[in-house]
Motif scaffolding. Structure first.
Motif, PDB file in Angstrom:
ATOM      1  N   LYS A 102     102.291  21.027  30.185  1.00 39.41           N
ATOM      2  CA  LYS A 102     100.901  21.239  29.798  1.00 39.41           C
ATOM      3  C   LYS A 102      99.947  20.648  30.820  1.00 39.41           C
ATOM      4  O   LYS A 102      98.925  21.245  31.176  1.00 39.41           O
ATOM      5  N   LEU A 103     100.291  19.443  31.348  1.00 44.54           N
ATOM      6  CA  LEU A 103      99.445  18.790  32.335  1.00 44.54           C
ATOM      7  C   LEU A 103      99.396  19.590  33.632  1.00 44.54           C
ATOM      8  O   LEU A 103      98.330  19.784  34.227  1.00 44.54           O
ATOM      9  N   LYS A 104     100.564  20.069  34.093  1.00 47.52           N
ATOM     10  CA  LYS A 104     100.590  20.871  35.314  1.00 47.52           C
ATOM     11  C   LYS A 104      99.763  22.137  35.157  1.00 47.52           C
ATOM     12  O   LYS A 104      99.061  22.558  36.080  1.00 47.52           O
ATOM     13  N   ARG A 105      99.839  22.720  34.004  1.00 45.52           N
ATOM     14  CA  ARG A 105      99.076  23.946  33.763  1.00 45.52           C
ATOM     15  C   ARG A 105      97.573  23.663  33.791  1.00 45.52           C
ATOM     16  O   ARG A 105      96.796  24.422  34.369  1.00 45.52           O
ATOM     17  N   GLN A 106      97.167  22.548  33.182  1.00 46.54           N
ATOM     18  CA  GLN A 106      95.752  22.181  33.190  1.00 46.54           C
ATOM     19  C   GLN A 106      95.257  21.905  34.612  1.00 46.54           C
ATOM     20  O   GLN A 106      94.159  22.311  34.992  1.00 46.54           O
ATOM     21  N   ILE A 107      96.085  21.204  35.431  1.00 43.34           N
ATOM     22  CA  ILE A 107      95.694  20.912  36.817  1.00 43.34           C
ATOM     23  C   ILE A 107      95.557  22.199  37.613  1.00 43.34           C
ATOM     24  O   ILE A 107      94.608  22.377  38.398  1.00 43.34           O
ATOM     25  N   LEU A 108      96.479  23.120  37.438  1.00 41.40           N
ATOM     26  CA  LEU A 108      96.425  24.389  38.142  1.00 41.40           C
ATOM     27  C   LEU A 108      95.169  25.173  37.784  1.00 41.40           C
ATOM     28  O   LEU A 108      94.468  25.698  38.656  1.00 41.40           O
ATOM     29  N   ILE A 109      94.855  25.215  36.502  1.00 41.53           N
ATOM     30  CA  ILE A 109      93.659  25.934  36.060  1.00 41.53           C
ATOM     31  C   ILE A 109      92.396  25.278  36.620  1.00 41.53           C
ATOM     32  O   ILE A 109      91.482  25.948  37.101  1.00 41.53           O
ATOM     33  N   THR A 110      92.364  23.927  36.579  1.00 40.40           N
ATOM     34  CA  THR A 110      91.196  23.195  37.084  1.00 40.40           C
ATOM     35  C   THR A 110      90.993  23.437  38.582  1.00 40.40           C
ATOM     36  O   THR A 110      89.873  23.648  39.053  1.00 40.40           O
ATOM     37  N   ASN A 111      92.081  23.409  39.353  1.00 40.76           N
ATOM     38  CA  ASN A 111      91.982  23.639  40.793  1.00 40.76           C
ATOM     39  C   ASN A 111      91.465  25.035  41.095  1.00 40.76           C
ATOM     40  O   ASN A 111      90.646  25.228  42.012  1.00 40.76           O
ATOM     41  N   ARG A 112      91.937  26.006  40.345  1.00 39.35           N
ATOM     42  CA  ARG A 112      91.479  27.372  40.592  1.00 39.35           C
ATOM     43  C   ARG A 112      90.007  27.538  40.246  1.00 39.35           C
ATOM     44  O   ARG A 112      89.244  28.171  40.987  1.00 39.35           O
ATOM     45  N   ILE A 113      89.596  26.941  39.144  1.00 38.83           N
ATOM     46  CA  ILE A 113      88.175  27.003  38.768  1.00 38.83           C
ATOM     47  C   ILE A 113      87.321  26.289  39.809  1.00 38.83           C
ATOM     48  O   ILE A 113      86.257  26.769  40.216  1.00 38.83           O
ATOM     49  N   GLY A 114      87.790  25.098  40.279  1.00 34.94           N
ATOM     50  CA  GLY A 114      87.043  24.353  41.292  1.00 34.94           C
ATOM     51  C   GLY A 114      86.894  25.122  42.584  1.00 34.94           C
ATOM     52  O   GLY A 114      85.836  25.106  43.217  1.00 34.94           O
ATOM     53  N   ALA A 115      87.961  25.826  43.004  1.00 29.35           N
ATOM     54  CA  ALA A 115      87.892  26.613  44.228  1.00 29.35           C
ATOM     55  C   ALA A 115      86.864  27.731  44.101  1.00 29.35           C
ATOM     56  O   ALA A 115      86.084  27.985  45.028  1.00 29.35           O
ATOM     57  N   VAL A 116      86.844  28.375  42.952  1.00 31.55           N
ATOM     58  CA  VAL A 116      85.870  29.450  42.729  1.00 31.55           C
ATOM     59  C   VAL A 116      84.445  28.912  42.759  1.00 31.55           C
ATOM     60  O   VAL A 116      83.546  29.492  43.371  1.00 31.55           O
ATOM     61  N   VAL A 117      84.241  27.752  42.117  1.00 29.56           N
ATOM     62  CA  VAL A 117      82.898  27.154  42.072  1.00 29.56           C
ATOM     63  C   VAL A 117      82.446  26.752  43.470  1.00 29.56           C
ATOM     64  O   VAL A 117      81.299  26.977  43.867  1.00 29.56           O
ATOM     65  N   ARG A 118      83.364  26.154  44.264  1.00 27.88           N
ATOM     66  CA  ARG A 118      82.999  25.742  45.619  1.00 27.88           C
ATOM     67  C   ARG A 118      82.638  26.932  46.487  1.00 27.88           C
ATOM     68  O   ARG A 118      81.668  26.903  47.240  1.00 27.88           O
ATOM     69  N   ILE A 119      83.440  27.975  46.404  1.00 26.98           N
ATOM     70  CA  ILE A 119      83.151  29.174  47.199  1.00 26.98           C
ATOM     71  C   ILE A 119      81.797  29.763  46.802  1.00 26.98           C
ATOM     72  O   ILE A 119      80.984  30.150  47.651  1.00 26.98           O
ATOM     73  N   PHE A 120      81.526  29.791  45.519  1.00 25.95           N
ATOM     74  CA  PHE A 120      80.255  30.323  45.041  1.00 25.95           C
ATOM     75  C   PHE A 120      79.086  29.458  45.518  1.00 25.95           C
ATOM     76  O   PHE A 120      78.058  29.966  45.964  1.00 25.95           O
TER      77      PHE A 120
END
Length: 551
Positions: A110-128
């Motif tokens: 569950k923790l790995k899944r949350q980290i993966l989701i957070t990283n992907r969201i962060g990358a999208v936000v940074r690019i935007f």
């Protein structure tokens, strides 16, 4: 028939049922073994079924016919049915350790899944965010309001170049257009302040707590210059760790970009000093332009050149002399190229008073006292009377923080403001102001009130600024009319000359819309003084002199 003579059956029901029961047991054992194999290693032995001993049947007597098996009257017992294709359910964990391990594995997943989701969201936000900044910044730079002048640098900024096929073909149009966009960036002043502040955090310091701001590097000094733009330099040749020989080489020098006030600043001993670049070739162009003014004005008009040094000539430590051009050498080179134009030696006049407050510590200008000594040197050259300081009213204001603080935002300067002292002449005079095309006459004061002026702008006390034409009519009766063509350094000279000339006209070479020679002839000039600092005389501002001469 006698009961004893009844034929006996060879089929034993109990034995058959027992045999069937054994077979069922064997099948059940095999199923249990299959279930166990799903949870245990494949190498675990599978228990073999227990072999049921065969029960011998009694042989029939000889001669007796074999009895036919009787069908049981009762129905056979229904056997259990097993579906071998079904996968048996895995037994639940039987120990607390197994339960804890399973729970831990689930939490890690569950923790790995949350980290993966957070990283992907962060990358999208940074690019935007980065895309938004780049896009918004590009729009701002393209459509934002472009400044026309810089109060901190005391100069007029570049103007859009005129398009022509000839300029486009030579590359001048593109070059001038790029210079225009670079020199007039929207929010230019704010960006310069921000960069200066960031550079102050950089901690770039030399010895003796000297701090650098902006672009500072050792200067290649010019020794000679000729018509072919060549310079002869003498450089050391390294031998081991020492320089023991010299070699002389002649190289072609390309025209460097002019160094503007504020491009490079050294902060030393609570004083901010603007580093000077210098250019012999630009100085030659300045001298050539003044020679043309003299030629057009004729022998009846006296033409003077007053190139004022700045604080760098007198207050920069000797250990940092290699970072600045020599103002003295550049002024001398200009004077050598003047023809029938009289040079005013402001350098020597100021050098004799360096222990006095002749230059601001927090501003790039000289102080009014420094301008007084330069004006005195001019009066001697022009052979006119000159009033002593006792002929003026002295006014001192405390808390002055000028343009150098604006450039650097230095805490040292902020904590050590200085006094600003100016002098008001005692004689009688009137002052009129005009627009830059010599229209819209209006009365005013030569020295404005500073009651509602911020300390950073106290130097505006002289005529209130640059973008105007000023006429001062005095009570002097020598019938000499002086036209001063100047940058902001020249502003401070005017009050000290009200007791030397009958009329004084002041124009700024950066803000003048008429032909300068025609204007000088129109007002009846007997004397023309070109007064500016070294940055203007050997920098971009000097080009304005030729512009207003020929426009």
């Amino acid at each position: 028939m006698d009961e004893n003579n009844k034929p006996q059956s060879d089929f034993d029901l109990d034995a058959a049922l027992a045999e069937k029961f054994q077979q069922v047991q064997q099948d059940a054992n095999r199923l249990r073994a299959m279930n166990d194999n799903t949870d245990t290693p494949a190498s675990s032995p599978v228990p073999e079924p227990t072999e049921v001993p065969h029960q011998e049947q009694p042989e029939p007597e000889t001669g007796s016919p074999a009895p036919e098996p009787e069908s049981p009257e009762e129905p056979a017992e229904e056997l259990p049915q097993f579906d071998i294709g079904e996968t048996p359910e895995k037994p639940a964990a039987t120990t607390e350790e197994d339960k804890a391990a399973a729970k831990e594995r689930k939490a890690r997943y569950k923790l790995k899944r949350q980290i993966l989701i957070t990283n992907r969201i962060g990358a999208v936000v940074r690019i935007f965010a980065i895309g938004t900044i780049i896009f918004g910044g590009s729009i701002f730079l393209l459509v934002g309001t472009r400044p026309t002048e810089s109060a901190e640098e005391n100069r007029k900024l570049a103007t859009p170049p005129s398009f022509s096929l000839e300029a486009l073909g030579s590359g001048d149009y593109v070059k001038d257009l790029m210079h225009y966009y670079e020199d007039t960036v929207p929010g230019r002043s704010s960006f310069k302040h921000m960069i200066s502040k960031l550079e102050s955090y950089q901690g770039l310091q030399g010895e003796d707590k000297v701090q650098f701001y902006g672009n500072i590097a050792p200067v290649k000094k010019e020794e000679t210059a000729d018509a072919d733009s060549k310079t002869t330099t003498t450089a050391p040749v390294a031998s081991g760790n020492r320089s023991t020989e010299t070699t002389t080489a002649t190289t072609v020098v390309t025209e460097p970009d002019p160094v503007e006030i504020g491009d490079g600043i050294v902060l030393v001993d609570k004083r901010a000093i603007s580093i000077y670049g210098g250019s012999f070739s630009r100085g030659e162009k300045y001298a050539a332009t003044l020679n043309e003014y003299k030629k057009q004005l004729g022998s009846k008009v006296n033409v003077y050149s007053l190139v004022a040094p700045t604080a760098v000539s007198f207050y920069l430590p000797d250990s940092y002399a290699g970072y600045t051009g020599s103002e003295s050498d550049n002024i001398d080179h200009i004077d050598e190229n003047l023809k029938d134009v009289k040079a005013v030696d402001a350098y020597a006049a100021l050098a004799a008073h360096t222990d006095e407050d002749i230059y601001a510590r927090t501003d790039h200008h000289w102080l009014p006292l420094g301008a007084y000594y330069a004006a005195e040197a001019f009066a001697k050259t022009a052979n006119v009377s000159f009033a002593p300081l006792s002929g003026y009213t002295k006014t001192t204001l405390s808390g002055y923080l000028g343009s150098m603080y604006t450039f650097t935002k230095s805490a040292v300067l902020q904590e050590n403001p200085e006094d600003f002292t100016y002098y008001t002449p005692h004689n009688q005079y009137t002052t009129q102001y005009y627009d830059t095309n010599f229209t819209n006459e209006r009365d005013g004061k030569l020295l404005i009130s500073l009651d509602n002026v911020e300390p950073v702008s106290w130097y505006l006390v002289f005529m209130g600024g640059d973008e105007k034409i000023t006429h001062v009519k005095t009570d002097v009766t020598n019938k000499r009319t002086l036209v001063i063509v100047k940058d902001s350094y020249g502003n401070a000279l005017v009050p000290y000359l009200t007791q030397s000339f009958s009329d004084i006209y002041v124009i700024d070479m950066r803000y003048f819309d008429l032909n300068a020679v025609s204007f000088m002839q129109q007002v009846g000039a007997t004397d023309v003084l070109f007064a500016m600092n070294t940055f203007s005389a050997t920098g971009g501002n000097s080009e304005c002199l030729e512009t207003i001469r020929t426009q």
